[in-house]
Design a protein around this motif. Structure first.
Motif, short mmCIF file in Angstrom:
data_model
loop_
_atom_site.label_atom_id
_atom_site.label_comp_id
_atom_site.label_asym_id
_atom_site.label_seq_id
_atom_site.Cartn_x
_atom_site.Cartn_y
_atom_site.Cartn_z
N ASP A 1 0.85 -1.20 0.00
CA ASP A 1 0.00 0.00 0.00
C ASP A 1 0.88 1.24 0.00
O ASP A 1 2.07 1.16 -0.31
CB ASP A 1 -0.97 -0.02 1.18
CG ASP A 1 -0.29 -0.03 2.54
OD1 ASP A 1 0.95 0.15 2.62
OD2 ASP A 1 -0.98 -0.22 3.56
N GLU A 2 0.32 2.39 0.35
CA GLU A 2 1.07 3.65 0.32
C GLU A 2 2.23 3.68 1.31
O GLU A 2 3.16 4.46 1.15
CB GLU A 2 0.11 4.85 0.54
CG GLU A 2 -0.57 4.86 1.88
CD GLU A 2 -1.82 3.98 1.96
OE1 GLU A 2 -2.45 4.01 3.03
OE2 GLU A 2 -2.16 3.27 1.00
N ASN B 1 -3.36 -2.32 -2.66
CA ASN B 1 -4.32 -1.27 -2.98
C ASN B 1 -3.81 -0.42 -4.14
O ASN B 1 -2.72 -0.65 -4.66
CB ASN B 1 -4.70 -0.44 -1.76
CG ASN B 1 -3.60 0.48 -1.27
OD1 ASN B 1 -2.60 0.72 -1.93
ND2 ASN B 1 -3.80 1.02 -0.07
N SER B 2 -4.58 0.57 -4.55
CA SER B 2 -4.24 1.36 -5.73
C SER B 2 -2.93 2.12 -5.57
O SER B 2 -2.15 2.23 -6.51
CB SER B 2 -5.37 2.31 -6.08
OG SER B 2 -5.63 3.19 -5.00
N LEU B 3 -2.65 2.64 -4.38
CA LEU B 3 -1.39 3.34 -4.16
C LEU B 3 -0.22 2.36 -4.15
O LEU B 3 0.89 2.68 -4.59
CB LEU B 3 -1.43 4.16 -2.88
CG LEU B 3 -2.42 5.33 -2.92
CD1 LEU B 3 -2.52 5.99 -1.56
CD2 LEU B 3 -2.02 6.33 -3.99
N VAL C 1 -0.17 -0.34 -6.00
CA VAL C 1 0.03 -0.64 -7.42
C VAL C 1 0.87 0.45 -8.07
O VAL C 1 1.80 0.17 -8.83
CB VAL C 1 -1.33 -0.79 -8.15
CG1 VAL C 1 -1.15 -0.80 -9.65
CG2 VAL C 1 -2.04 -2.04 -7.69
N ARG C 2 0.55 1.70 -7.75
CA ARG C 2 1.31 2.82 -8.33
C ARG C 2 2.78 2.71 -7.93
O ARG C 2 3.68 2.83 -8.77
CB ARG C 2 0.73 4.15 -7.86
CG ARG C 2 1.44 5.35 -8.50
CD ARG C 2 1.02 6.63 -7.88
NE ARG C 2 1.56 6.64 -6.52
CZ ARG C 2 1.29 7.56 -5.63
NH1 ARG C 2 0.49 8.54 -5.91
NH2 ARG C 2 1.83 7.50 -4.43
N LYS D 1 -4.86 -10.86 -8.44
CA LYS D 1 -5.99 -9.97 -8.74
C LYS D 1 -5.49 -8.75 -9.52
O LYS D 1 -6.10 -8.34 -10.50
CB LYS D 1 -6.67 -9.53 -7.45
CG LYS D 1 -7.84 -8.61 -7.68
CD LYS D 1 -8.52 -8.24 -6.38
CE LYS D 1 -9.69 -7.31 -6.65
NZ LYS D 1 -10.32 -6.87 -5.42
N GLN D 2 -4.37 -8.19 -9.10
CA GLN D 2 -3.81 -7.03 -9.80
C GLN D 2 -3.25 -7.41 -11.16
O GLN D 2 -3.44 -6.70 -12.14
CB GLN D 2 -2.74 -6.36 -8.93
CG GLN D 2 -3.22 -5.90 -7.58
CD GLN D 2 -4.42 -4.97 -7.65
OE1 GLN D 2 -4.53 -4.13 -8.52
NE2 GLN D 2 -5.33 -5.13 -6.70
N THR E 1 -6.16 -7.74 -13.59
CA THR E 1 -7.01 -6.60 -13.90
C THR E 1 -6.28 -5.38 -14.43
O THR E 1 -6.87 -4.58 -15.14
CB THR E 1 -7.85 -6.18 -12.68
OG1 THR E 1 -6.98 -5.86 -11.60
CG2 THR E 1 -8.81 -7.27 -12.26
N LEU E 2 -5.01 -5.22 -14.10
CA LEU E 2 -4.29 -4.01 -14.49
C LEU E 2 -3.25 -4.30 -15.56
O LEU E 2 -2.34 -5.10 -15.35
CB LEU E 2 -3.61 -3.37 -13.28
CG LEU E 2 -4.57 -2.89 -12.20
CD1 LEU E 2 -3.80 -2.44 -10.99
CD2 LEU E 2 -5.44 -1.76 -12.73
N PHE F 1 0.60 -3.84 -14.55
CA PHE F 1 1.13 -4.47 -13.34
C PHE F 1 2.28 -5.42 -13.64
O PHE F 1 3.23 -5.52 -12.87
CB PHE F 1 0.02 -5.22 -12.59
CG PHE F 1 0.41 -5.64 -11.21
CD1 PHE F 1 0.45 -4.72 -10.17
CD2 PHE F 1 0.78 -6.94 -10.94
CE1 PHE F 1 0.83 -5.10 -8.89
CE2 PHE F 1 1.15 -7.33 -9.66
CZ PHE F 1 1.18 -6.41 -8.64
#
Length: 164
Positions: A23-24, A50-52, A54-55, A81-82, A85-86, A89
């Protein structure tokens, strides 16, 4: 859950064991020198992405210097999962070698995972069409796949040349 990274530099590869939440707050390891040979990322301990996270992961991959391939082993369901979907990634130099397939016991409610070596499967249809049988360690009953079969290994279709 706190993020941890253990880095082990070997003669022809570097192995990183990553655990916790991506995460972040996750600090992915910075490498002072380019990786000689392969970079092997053991991801069995990643329980949330989470999205952060992933970034951070994607930015980290952009600056990694690796002589050969990046190999992902023991990919947890959170990581898959990532990957499924991304689009960004998985980098072009990333190969997923093994994944954990989740199972659920409808009789007692126990959850478990079975490690599957992707290289030995070849076609993702084989895992979901004829999944390995797993008996519940609590009650002994047959466990069921705990996933949406048509979506769990879609990363293999997107990156087919890496797995054929």
């Amino acid at each position: 859950m706190k993020f941890k990274a253990l880095v082990k530099i070997e003669k022809d590869r570097t192995v990183m064991v990553l655990e916790g939440w991506l995460d972040e707050r996750a600090e992915l390891p910075e490498l002072d020198e380019p990786v000689k040979g392969d970079l092997v990322l053991d991801l069995k301990g990643i329980t949330l992405v989470n999205s952060l996270g992933v970034r951070n992961w994607i930015q980290w991959f952009k600056v990694l210097k690796v002589q050969r391939d990046v190999k992902l082993i023991h990919c947890s369901p959170a990581v898959l999962k990532q990957a499924n979907t991304l689009q960004g990634f998985l980098s072009d130099r990333t190969k997923i070698e093994s994944v954990f397939v989740p199972y659920f016991c409808e009789d007692c409610g126990r959850e478990d995972q079975l490690l599957v070596n992707i290289a030995k499967v070849g076609d993702p249809v084989h895992i979901t069409a004829a999944p390995p049988e797993l008996k519940c360690s609590s009650c002994g009953m047959k466990m069921e796949l705990d996933l949406i079969e048509s979506q769990y290994l879609t990363f293999m279709q997107k990156h087919k040349p890496k797995f054929s």
